[in-house]
Write an enzyme that holds these catalytic residues in place. Structure first.
Site, PDB file in Angstrom:
ATOM      1  N   GLY A 124      37.870 -23.250  18.265  1.00 40.97           N
ATOM      2  CA  GLY A 124      38.640 -23.632  17.088  1.00 40.97           C
ATOM      3  C   GLY A 124      39.627 -22.590  16.600  1.00 40.97           C
TER       4      GLY A 124
ATOM      5  CG  ASP B 192      50.509 -30.292  19.701  1.00 40.90           C
ATOM      6  OD1 ASP B 192      50.129 -29.557  18.776  1.00 40.90           O
ATOM      7  OD2 ASP B 192      50.162 -31.472  19.801  1.00 40.90           O
TER       8      ASP B 192
ATOM      9  CG  ASP C  29      46.994 -35.098  23.594  1.00 44.46           C
ATOM     10  OD1 ASP C  29      47.190 -35.414  24.770  1.00 44.46           O
ATOM     11  OD2 ASP C  29      46.708 -33.932  23.255  1.00 44.46           O
TER      12      ASP C  29
END
Length: 480
Positions: free
Chosen positions: A118, A253, A243
Protein backbone atom coordinates in the site's frame (compact mmCIF):
# COMPACT_ATOMS: atom_id res chain seq x y z
CA UNK A 1 -11.97 24.10 0.28
CA UNK A 2 -15.46 23.84 -1.18
CA UNK A 3 -16.56 20.23 -0.87
CA UNK A 4 -18.82 18.36 -3.30
CA UNK A 5 -18.83 14.84 -1.89
CA UNK A 6 -20.63 12.69 -4.43
CA UNK A 7 -18.82 9.36 -4.85
CA UNK A 8 -19.85 8.20 -1.33
CA UNK A 9 -23.48 8.51 -2.46
CA UNK A 10 -22.96 5.37 -4.56
CA UNK A 11 -23.63 1.88 -3.26
CA UNK A 12 -21.11 1.04 -0.53
CA UNK A 13 -20.16 -2.17 -2.37
CA UNK A 14 -18.20 0.07 -4.76
CA UNK A 15 -15.70 1.25 -2.16
CA UNK A 16 -14.19 0.68 1.26
CA UNK A 17 -13.94 3.52 3.76
CA UNK A 18 -10.71 3.75 5.75
CA UNK A 19 -8.26 6.29 7.06
CA UNK A 20 -4.79 6.81 5.58
CA UNK A 21 -1.80 5.50 7.51
CA UNK A 22 0.87 8.23 7.58
CA UNK A 23 4.51 7.41 7.02
CA UNK A 24 7.02 8.01 9.79
CA UNK A 25 8.93 11.27 9.66
CA UNK A 26 6.96 12.89 6.84
CA UNK A 27 8.65 15.96 5.35
CA UNK A 28 8.02 18.44 2.56
CA UNK A 29 8.88 17.47 -0.98
CA UNK A 30 7.26 19.99 -3.32
CA UNK A 31 4.07 22.05 -3.30
CA UNK A 32 2.13 23.17 -6.39
CA UNK A 33 1.02 26.63 -5.26
CA UNK A 34 -0.77 27.52 -8.51
CA UNK A 35 -2.86 24.36 -8.42
CA UNK A 36 -3.77 24.92 -4.76
CA UNK A 37 -5.00 28.36 -5.78
CA UNK A 38 -7.07 26.89 -8.61
CA UNK A 39 -8.59 24.44 -6.12
CA UNK A 40 -9.56 27.28 -3.80
CA UNK A 41 -7.44 26.07 -0.91
CA UNK A 42 -7.65 28.38 2.08
CA UNK A 43 -4.64 30.01 3.70
CA UNK A 44 -4.83 27.39 6.45
CA UNK A 45 -4.96 24.54 3.90
CA UNK A 46 -1.81 25.89 2.26
CA UNK A 47 -0.09 26.22 5.62
CA UNK A 48 -0.98 22.61 6.43
CA UNK A 49 -0.18 21.16 3.02
CA UNK A 50 2.45 18.77 4.37
CA UNK A 51 -0.05 17.30 6.84
CA UNK A 52 -2.68 16.96 4.09
CA UNK A 53 -0.27 15.48 1.54
CA UNK A 54 1.09 12.96 4.04
CA UNK A 55 -2.22 11.63 5.33
CA UNK A 56 -1.94 13.25 8.75
CA UNK A 57 -4.93 15.50 8.15
CA UNK A 58 -8.28 14.47 6.65
CA UNK A 59 -11.59 16.30 6.43
CA UNK A 60 -14.84 15.78 8.34
CA UNK A 61 -16.76 16.56 5.11
CA UNK A 62 -15.44 13.40 3.40
CA UNK A 63 -14.59 9.94 4.73
CA UNK A 64 -11.53 8.63 2.81
CA UNK A 65 -12.27 5.61 0.64
CA UNK A 66 -10.63 3.09 -1.66
CA UNK A 67 -12.46 2.34 -4.92
CA UNK A 68 -12.89 -1.19 -6.23
CA UNK A 69 -12.65 -1.92 -9.96
CA UNK A 70 -11.35 -4.64 -12.26
CA UNK A 71 -9.47 -4.68 -15.54
CA UNK A 72 -7.62 -6.28 -18.39
CA UNK A 73 -3.87 -6.02 -17.87
CA UNK A 74 -1.62 -6.57 -20.90
CA UNK A 75 -4.71 -7.89 -22.70
CA UNK A 76 -5.58 -10.53 -20.10
CA UNK A 77 -8.46 -10.48 -17.64
CA UNK A 78 -6.96 -9.67 -14.23
CA UNK A 79 -10.09 -9.94 -12.11
CA UNK A 80 -10.76 -7.68 -9.17
CA UNK A 81 -8.32 -4.82 -8.74
CA UNK A 82 -8.92 -1.50 -6.99
CA UNK A 83 -7.13 1.24 -5.11
CA UNK A 84 -4.39 -0.83 -3.55
CA UNK A 85 -2.39 2.07 -2.15
CA UNK A 86 -4.48 5.17 -2.74
CA UNK A 87 -7.47 6.77 -1.12
CA UNK A 88 -9.96 9.31 -2.37
CA UNK A 89 -9.79 11.79 0.51
CA UNK A 90 -12.00 14.59 -0.85
CA UNK A 91 -14.00 15.90 -3.78
CA UNK A 92 -13.92 19.68 -4.05
CA UNK A 93 -14.92 22.48 -6.41
CA UNK A 94 -12.25 24.46 -8.22
CA UNK A 95 -12.49 28.06 -9.41
CA UNK A 96 -14.40 26.91 -12.50
CA UNK A 97 -16.96 25.15 -10.30
CA UNK A 98 -15.68 21.79 -11.59
CA UNK A 99 -15.57 18.88 -9.17
CA UNK A 100 -12.00 17.65 -8.65
CA UNK A 101 -10.94 14.48 -6.86
CA UNK A 102 -8.16 14.60 -4.26
CA UNK A 103 -6.53 11.20 -4.23
CA UNK A 104 -3.77 10.38 -1.75
CA UNK A 105 -1.27 7.93 -3.20
CA UNK A 106 0.85 5.74 -0.92
CA UNK A 107 -1.66 5.92 1.93
CA UNK A 108 -1.34 2.31 3.13
CA UNK A 109 -2.83 -1.07 2.33
CA UNK A 110 -6.51 -1.53 1.48
CA UNK A 111 -8.68 -4.60 0.87
CA UNK A 112 -7.63 -4.28 -2.80
CA UNK A 113 -3.85 -4.30 -2.26
CA UNK A 114 -3.43 -7.90 -3.45
CA UNK A 115 -0.47 -8.66 -1.17
CA UNK A 116 1.03 -5.21 -1.77
CA UNK A 117 2.16 -2.95 1.07
CA UNK A 118 0.00 0.00 0.00
CA UNK A 119 2.99 2.32 -0.18
CA UNK A 120 4.66 4.41 -2.85
CA UNK A 121 8.34 5.19 -3.09
CA UNK A 122 9.91 8.60 -3.61
CA UNK A 123 11.22 7.64 -7.04
CA UNK A 124 7.80 6.88 -8.52
CA UNK A 125 6.08 9.76 -6.75
CA UNK A 126 8.50 12.30 -8.24
CA UNK A 127 8.10 10.81 -11.72
CA UNK A 128 4.30 11.02 -11.50
CA UNK A 129 4.36 14.50 -9.95
CA UNK A 130 6.54 15.92 -12.72
CA UNK A 131 4.81 14.04 -15.55
CA UNK A 132 1.32 15.21 -14.65
CA UNK A 133 2.60 18.76 -14.36
CA UNK A 134 4.43 18.49 -17.69
CA UNK A 135 1.44 17.13 -19.61
CA UNK A 136 -0.91 19.75 -18.21
CA UNK A 137 1.50 22.48 -19.32
CA UNK A 138 1.63 20.88 -22.78
CA UNK A 139 -2.16 21.03 -23.02
CA UNK A 140 -2.72 17.29 -22.64
CA UNK A 141 -5.62 16.32 -20.33
CA UNK A 142 -3.99 14.77 -17.30
CA UNK A 143 -4.17 14.24 -13.60
CA UNK A 144 -2.04 16.67 -11.62
CA UNK A 145 -0.81 16.87 -8.05
CA UNK A 146 -1.00 19.47 -5.30
CA UNK A 147 2.16 18.25 -3.66
CA UNK A 148 4.17 15.32 -2.41
CA UNK A 149 5.97 14.45 0.80
CA UNK A 150 8.96 12.30 1.52
CA UNK A 151 9.61 10.45 4.77
CA UNK A 152 12.16 8.70 6.92
CA UNK A 153 10.38 5.38 6.49
CA UNK A 154 11.85 2.72 4.25
CA UNK A 155 9.77 0.80 1.72
CA UNK A 156 11.05 -2.46 0.25
CA UNK A 157 11.09 -2.82 -3.51
CA UNK A 158 14.01 -4.32 -5.45
CA UNK A 159 15.95 -2.49 -2.75
CA UNK A 160 15.00 -0.48 0.32
CA UNK A 161 13.75 2.96 -0.81
CA UNK A 162 12.28 6.03 0.85
CA UNK A 163 8.52 6.01 1.25
CA UNK A 164 6.54 8.97 -0.06
CA UNK A 165 2.97 10.19 -0.58
CA UNK A 166 1.43 12.37 -3.26
CA UNK A 167 -1.91 14.16 -3.39
CA UNK A 168 -3.12 13.56 -6.92
CA UNK A 169 -5.93 15.56 -8.52
CA UNK A 170 -8.16 14.54 -11.41
CA UNK A 171 -11.55 15.42 -12.82
CA UNK A 172 -12.39 11.71 -12.55
CA UNK A 173 -11.07 8.48 -11.06
CA UNK A 174 -13.86 6.35 -12.54
CA UNK A 175 -12.06 3.94 -14.84
CA UNK A 176 -13.20 1.70 -17.66
CA UNK A 177 -12.41 -1.06 -15.19
CA UNK A 178 -15.18 0.09 -12.84
CA UNK A 179 -17.72 -1.14 -15.37
CA UNK A 180 -15.86 -4.43 -15.76
CA UNK A 181 -15.99 -5.03 -12.00
CA UNK A 182 -19.68 -4.20 -11.74
CA UNK A 183 -20.61 -6.51 -14.61
CA UNK A 184 -18.58 -9.35 -13.19
CA UNK A 185 -19.46 -9.04 -9.52
CA UNK A 186 -22.42 -6.67 -8.96
CA UNK A 187 -24.40 -6.39 -12.21
CA UNK A 188 -27.45 -5.03 -10.40
CA UNK A 189 -25.50 -1.79 -9.79
CA UNK A 190 -24.77 -1.08 -13.47
CA UNK A 191 -27.84 1.01 -14.28
CA UNK A 192 -27.53 3.40 -11.33
CA UNK A 193 -23.76 3.65 -11.66
CA UNK A 194 -23.96 4.53 -15.36
CA UNK A 195 -26.67 7.11 -14.70
CA UNK A 196 -24.47 8.77 -12.08
CA UNK A 197 -21.48 8.80 -14.43
CA UNK A 198 -23.59 10.62 -17.01
CA UNK A 199 -25.07 13.03 -14.46
CA UNK A 200 -21.67 13.91 -12.97
CA UNK A 201 -19.40 13.93 -16.00
CA UNK A 202 -21.59 14.28 -19.12
CA UNK A 203 -24.80 16.01 -18.02
CA UNK A 204 -25.40 17.27 -21.56
CA UNK A 205 -26.07 13.65 -22.55
CA UNK A 206 -29.16 13.58 -20.36
CA UNK A 207 -30.94 15.66 -23.03
CA UNK A 208 -30.08 13.24 -25.82
CA UNK A 209 -32.62 10.83 -27.28
CA UNK A 210 -30.45 7.92 -26.09
CA UNK A 211 -28.34 9.17 -23.13
CA UNK A 212 -26.27 5.98 -22.82
CA UNK A 213 -25.27 6.06 -26.48
CA UNK A 214 -24.48 9.77 -26.21
CA UNK A 215 -22.37 9.01 -23.12
CA UNK A 216 -20.50 6.23 -24.93
CA UNK A 217 -19.81 8.54 -27.86
CA UNK A 218 -18.42 11.25 -25.58
CA UNK A 219 -16.09 8.83 -23.77
CA UNK A 220 -14.84 7.51 -27.11
CA UNK A 221 -14.34 11.02 -28.49
CA UNK A 222 -12.45 12.29 -25.43
CA UNK A 223 -10.23 9.22 -25.35
CA UNK A 224 -9.40 9.59 -29.05
CA UNK A 225 -8.46 13.24 -28.56
CA UNK A 226 -6.28 12.39 -25.55
CA UNK A 227 -4.41 9.69 -27.49
CA UNK A 228 -3.89 12.08 -30.42
CA UNK A 229 -2.35 14.59 -28.02
CA UNK A 230 -0.12 11.90 -26.53
CA UNK A 231 1.17 11.02 -30.00
CA UNK A 232 1.79 14.65 -30.92
CA UNK A 233 4.01 15.38 -27.91
CA UNK A 234 5.69 11.97 -28.12
CA UNK A 235 4.28 10.62 -24.85
CA UNK A 236 4.18 6.86 -24.28
CA UNK A 237 2.08 5.80 -21.28
CA UNK A 238 3.57 2.33 -20.90
CA UNK A 239 0.66 0.55 -19.15
CA UNK A 240 -2.59 1.17 -21.00
CA UNK A 241 -4.57 -1.43 -19.07
CA UNK A 242 -8.34 -0.93 -18.94
CA UNK A 243 -8.04 0.06 -15.27
CA UNK A 244 -5.68 2.89 -16.24
CA UNK A 245 -8.04 4.72 -18.60
CA UNK A 246 -10.88 6.79 -17.17
CA UNK A 247 -14.20 7.92 -18.62
CA UNK A 248 -13.25 11.58 -19.17
CA UNK A 249 -10.16 11.02 -21.32
CA UNK A 250 -7.72 12.24 -18.68
CA UNK A 251 -4.26 10.68 -18.40
CA UNK A 252 -3.99 8.60 -15.21
CA UNK A 253 -1.52 6.32 -13.46
CA UNK A 254 1.99 7.22 -14.52
CA UNK A 255 4.26 4.22 -14.13
CA UNK A 256 6.91 3.36 -16.71
CA UNK A 257 5.96 6.22 -19.04
CA UNK A 258 8.39 8.04 -21.25
CA UNK A 259 8.57 11.02 -23.58
CA UNK A 260 9.92 10.06 -26.99
CA UNK A 261 13.51 11.18 -27.55
CA UNK A 262 15.08 9.58 -30.61
CA UNK A 263 12.09 8.82 -32.82
CA UNK A 264 11.45 5.09 -32.51
CA UNK A 265 7.71 4.36 -32.81
CA UNK A 266 8.24 0.77 -31.60
CA UNK A 267 10.13 1.91 -28.51
CA UNK A 268 9.30 -0.19 -25.44
CA UNK A 269 9.57 2.26 -22.57
CA UNK A 270 8.33 -0.25 -19.98
CA UNK A 271 10.86 -3.05 -19.64
CA UNK A 272 8.12 -5.24 -18.13
CA UNK A 273 6.25 -5.05 -21.47
CA UNK A 274 8.00 -8.07 -22.93
CA UNK A 275 5.84 -8.26 -26.07
CA UNK A 276 5.75 -4.53 -26.79
CA UNK A 277 2.00 -4.29 -26.42
CA UNK A 278 2.12 -0.72 -25.14
CA UNK A 279 4.65 0.86 -27.46
CA UNK A 280 4.11 4.41 -28.69
CA UNK A 281 2.92 3.26 -32.12
CA UNK A 282 0.33 0.89 -30.61
CA UNK A 283 -1.40 3.42 -28.36
CA UNK A 284 -4.27 4.30 -30.75
CA UNK A 285 -5.12 0.65 -31.42
CA UNK A 286 -4.87 -0.26 -27.73
CA UNK A 287 -7.20 2.59 -26.80
CA UNK A 288 -9.64 1.29 -29.42
CA UNK A 289 -9.40 -2.23 -27.97
CA UNK A 290 -9.96 -0.94 -24.42
CA UNK A 291 -13.02 1.00 -25.52
CA UNK A 292 -14.41 -1.99 -27.40
CA UNK A 293 -14.06 -4.05 -24.25
CA UNK A 294 -15.71 -1.26 -22.21
CA UNK A 295 -18.66 -1.00 -24.59
CA UNK A 296 -19.35 -4.70 -24.10
CA UNK A 297 -19.98 -3.88 -20.47
CA UNK A 298 -22.75 -1.47 -21.45
CA UNK A 299 -24.75 -4.10 -23.36
CA UNK A 300 -26.66 -5.28 -20.25
CA UNK A 301 -28.24 -1.82 -20.13
CA UNK A 302 -30.26 -2.64 -23.26
CA UNK A 303 -33.90 -3.59 -23.03
CA UNK A 304 -34.28 -7.34 -23.77
CA UNK A 305 -36.32 -6.74 -26.92
CA UNK A 306 -33.77 -4.19 -28.19
CA UNK A 307 -30.49 -5.90 -27.30
CA UNK A 308 -29.30 -6.64 -30.84
CA UNK A 309 -30.00 -3.11 -32.04
CA UNK A 310 -28.28 -1.66 -28.96
CA UNK A 311 -25.16 -3.70 -29.69
CA UNK A 312 -25.12 -2.36 -33.24
CA UNK A 313 -25.58 1.19 -31.98
CA UNK A 314 -22.64 0.80 -29.58
CA UNK A 315 -20.51 -0.55 -32.42
CA UNK A 316 -21.41 2.52 -34.47
CA UNK A 317 -20.29 4.73 -31.59
CA UNK A 318 -16.88 3.06 -31.68
CA UNK A 319 -16.60 3.65 -35.43
CA UNK A 320 -16.08 7.33 -34.60
CA UNK A 321 -12.85 6.64 -32.71
CA UNK A 322 -10.55 6.39 -35.73
CA UNK A 323 -11.79 9.47 -37.63
CA UNK A 324 -11.77 11.52 -34.41
CA UNK A 325 -8.22 10.45 -33.65
CA UNK A 326 -7.04 11.07 -37.21
CA UNK A 327 -8.72 14.46 -37.41
CA UNK A 328 -7.02 15.74 -34.24
CA UNK A 329 -3.70 14.06 -34.95
CA UNK A 330 -3.58 15.31 -38.55
CA UNK A 331 -4.51 18.86 -37.59
CA UNK A 332 -2.02 18.89 -34.72
CA UNK A 333 0.78 17.43 -36.82
CA UNK A 334 0.25 20.05 -39.53
CA UNK A 335 0.43 22.75 -36.86
CA UNK A 336 3.71 21.30 -35.57
CA UNK A 337 5.05 21.27 -39.13
CA UNK A 338 3.89 24.79 -39.97
CA UNK A 339 1.80 23.41 -42.84
CA UNK A 340 -1.80 24.29 -43.76
CA UNK A 341 -4.04 21.41 -42.72
CA UNK A 342 -6.33 21.99 -45.72
CA UNK A 343 -3.54 21.37 -48.25
CA UNK A 344 -3.84 17.95 -49.90
CA UNK A 345 -0.11 17.20 -49.55
CA UNK A 346 0.52 18.49 -46.00
CA UNK A 347 -0.04 15.23 -44.15
CA UNK A 348 2.04 13.19 -46.60
CA UNK A 349 4.85 15.74 -46.25
CA UNK A 350 4.67 15.44 -42.47
CA UNK A 351 4.88 11.65 -42.75
CA UNK A 352 8.03 11.99 -44.84
CA UNK A 353 9.55 14.13 -42.08
CA UNK A 354 8.70 11.53 -39.44
CA UNK A 355 10.23 8.78 -41.60
CA UNK A 356 13.44 10.81 -41.75
CA UNK A 357 13.43 11.19 -37.97
CA UNK A 358 12.95 7.45 -37.64
CA UNK A 359 15.55 6.33 -40.17
CA UNK A 360 18.12 8.85 -38.92
CA UNK A 361 17.23 8.33 -35.23
CA UNK A 362 16.84 12.07 -34.67
CA UNK A 363 15.39 13.60 -31.55
CA UNK A 364 11.63 14.06 -31.93
CA UNK A 365 11.24 17.25 -29.90
CA UNK A 366 14.42 18.99 -31.06
CA UNK A 367 13.77 18.24 -34.72
CA UNK A 368 10.43 20.04 -34.67
CA UNK A 369 12.00 22.98 -32.85
CA UNK A 370 14.75 23.14 -35.47
CA UNK A 371 12.16 23.00 -38.24
CA UNK A 372 10.25 25.80 -36.51
CA UNK A 373 13.44 27.91 -36.29
CA UNK A 374 14.28 27.15 -39.93
CA UNK A 375 17.52 25.45 -38.90
CA UNK A 376 17.37 23.26 -41.95
CA UNK A 377 21.13 22.88 -42.32
CA UNK A 378 21.42 21.68 -38.73
CA UNK A 379 18.87 18.93 -39.38
CA UNK A 380 20.53 17.97 -42.65
CA UNK A 381 23.96 17.82 -40.99
CA UNK A 382 22.59 15.16 -38.62
CA UNK A 383 21.32 13.04 -41.51
CA UNK A 384 23.36 10.31 -43.14
CA UNK A 385 21.04 10.45 -46.14
CA UNK A 386 21.23 14.17 -46.90
CA UNK A 387 19.42 13.82 -50.23
CA UNK A 388 16.37 12.41 -48.48
CA UNK A 389 16.14 15.52 -46.34
CA UNK A 390 16.74 17.84 -49.32
CA UNK A 391 13.88 16.14 -51.17
CA UNK A 392 11.60 16.62 -48.17
CA UNK A 393 12.64 20.27 -47.80
CA UNK A 394 11.79 21.03 -51.41
CA UNK A 395 8.31 19.56 -50.95
CA UNK A 396 7.90 21.34 -47.61
CA UNK A 397 8.82 24.77 -48.96
CA UNK A 398 6.65 24.25 -52.02
CA UNK A 399 3.58 23.64 -49.85
CA UNK A 400 4.32 26.69 -47.69
CA UNK A 401 4.77 28.93 -50.74
CA UNK A 402 1.99 31.51 -51.07
CA UNK A 403 0.65 30.62 -47.60
CA UNK A 404 0.35 32.99 -44.63
CA UNK A 405 3.59 31.78 -43.07
CA UNK A 406 3.32 34.23 -40.16
CA UNK A 407 0.19 32.40 -38.97
CA UNK A 408 1.72 28.98 -39.62
CA UNK A 409 4.91 29.92 -37.75
CA UNK A 410 2.89 31.21 -34.80
CA UNK A 411 1.10 27.86 -34.61
CA UNK A 412 4.45 26.07 -34.59
CA UNK A 413 5.63 28.11 -31.62
CA UNK A 414 2.55 27.12 -29.58
CA UNK A 415 2.65 23.42 -30.45
CA UNK A 416 6.36 22.52 -30.43
CA UNK A 417 7.74 22.34 -26.89
CA UNK A 418 11.34 23.18 -26.26
CA UNK A 419 11.34 21.14 -23.07
CA UNK A 420 9.94 17.69 -22.31
CA UNK A 421 10.55 15.52 -19.26
CA UNK A 422 13.32 13.26 -20.47
CA UNK A 423 13.92 10.19 -18.31
CA UNK A 424 17.46 11.20 -17.43
CA UNK A 425 16.21 14.62 -16.24
CA UNK A 426 13.73 12.97 -13.89
CA UNK A 427 16.38 10.52 -12.70
CA UNK A 428 18.76 13.32 -11.65
CA UNK A 429 15.97 14.98 -9.70
CA UNK A 430 15.17 11.66 -8.00
CA UNK A 431 18.78 11.00 -7.03
CA UNK A 432 19.10 14.48 -5.51
CA UNK A 433 15.78 14.10 -3.66
CA UNK A 434 16.93 10.81 -2.17
CA UNK A 435 19.72 12.88 -0.62
CA UNK A 436 17.05 15.25 0.74
CA UNK A 437 17.76 17.87 -1.94
CA UNK A 438 14.58 18.87 -3.78
CA UNK A 439 16.10 21.80 -5.66
CA UNK A 440 16.27 19.85 -8.93
CA UNK A 441 12.60 18.87 -8.62
CA UNK A 442 11.82 22.55 -8.19
CA UNK A 443 13.95 23.54 -11.19
CA UNK A 444 12.28 21.01 -13.45
CA UNK A 445 8.85 21.99 -12.15
CA UNK A 446 9.51 25.61 -13.12
CA UNK A 447 11.11 24.68 -16.45
CA UNK A 448 8.22 22.42 -17.46
CA UNK A 449 5.66 25.05 -16.46
CA UNK A 450 6.49 26.94 -19.67
CA UNK A 451 7.60 24.25 -22.12
CA UNK A 452 7.17 26.44 -25.22
CA UNK A 453 9.31 29.31 -23.93
CA UNK A 454 13.12 29.38 -23.97
CA UNK A 455 14.38 29.68 -20.39
CA UNK A 456 18.16 30.14 -20.53
CA UNK A 457 18.39 30.96 -16.83
CA UNK A 458 16.78 27.64 -15.87
CA UNK A 459 17.75 25.18 -18.56
CA UNK A 460 20.77 22.89 -18.57
CA UNK A 461 22.40 21.40 -21.65
CA UNK A 462 21.11 17.92 -20.80
CA UNK A 463 17.51 19.21 -20.86
CA UNK A 464 17.75 19.75 -24.60
CA UNK A 465 19.02 16.45 -25.94
CA UNK A 466 18.86 12.70 -25.45
CA UNK A 467 21.70 10.88 -23.76
CA UNK A 468 24.66 10.09 -26.02
CA UNK A 469 24.16 6.87 -27.97
CA UNK A 470 26.91 5.14 -25.97
CA UNK A 471 25.20 5.88 -22.63
CA UNK A 472 22.54 3.34 -21.51
CA UNK A 473 18.98 4.62 -21.35
CA UNK A 474 17.28 5.00 -18.00
CA UNK A 475 15.21 1.83 -17.66
CA UNK A 476 11.79 2.14 -16.04
CA UNK A 477 9.58 -0.68 -14.78
CA UNK A 478 6.15 -1.04 -13.19
CA UNK A 479 7.79 -1.20 -9.75
CA UNK A 480 6.70 1.81 -7.73
Amino acid sequence: MHFNSRYPSLNSKLYHEQMPVPLKGAKAGHFNVALAEQLQWSAQDKTEWVEICSGQKTFPEFHPLAMVYAGHQFGQWAGQLGDGRGLLIAQILDKNNQTIDLHLKGAGSTPYSRMGDGRAVLRSVIREYLAGHALNALGVPSSNAVGFTSSEQGVQREKLELGAMMLRTSDCHIRLGHFEWINQYQPDLLQEFTEKCIEWHYPECLQAEHPILAFASKVIQNTAVMIAKWQLVGFAHGVMNTDNLNITGTTLDFGPYGFMERFRPNWINNHSDYNGRYTYQNQPSIAHWNLWNWLNNLIPLARPENKQQFKQDLAQCLEHFEPTFLEHYTHGLCQKMGLPSFHKDSFDCAMVFLKILQSEQLDYTNSFVRLQNKQYEAIKDDCLDRRQFESFLAQYENIRENQDTDVLDAEMRTTNPIYILRNHMAQKAIEAAERNDFSEVDRLFKLLSQPFTQQPDLEKAEDLAPLPSDVPEVMVSCSS
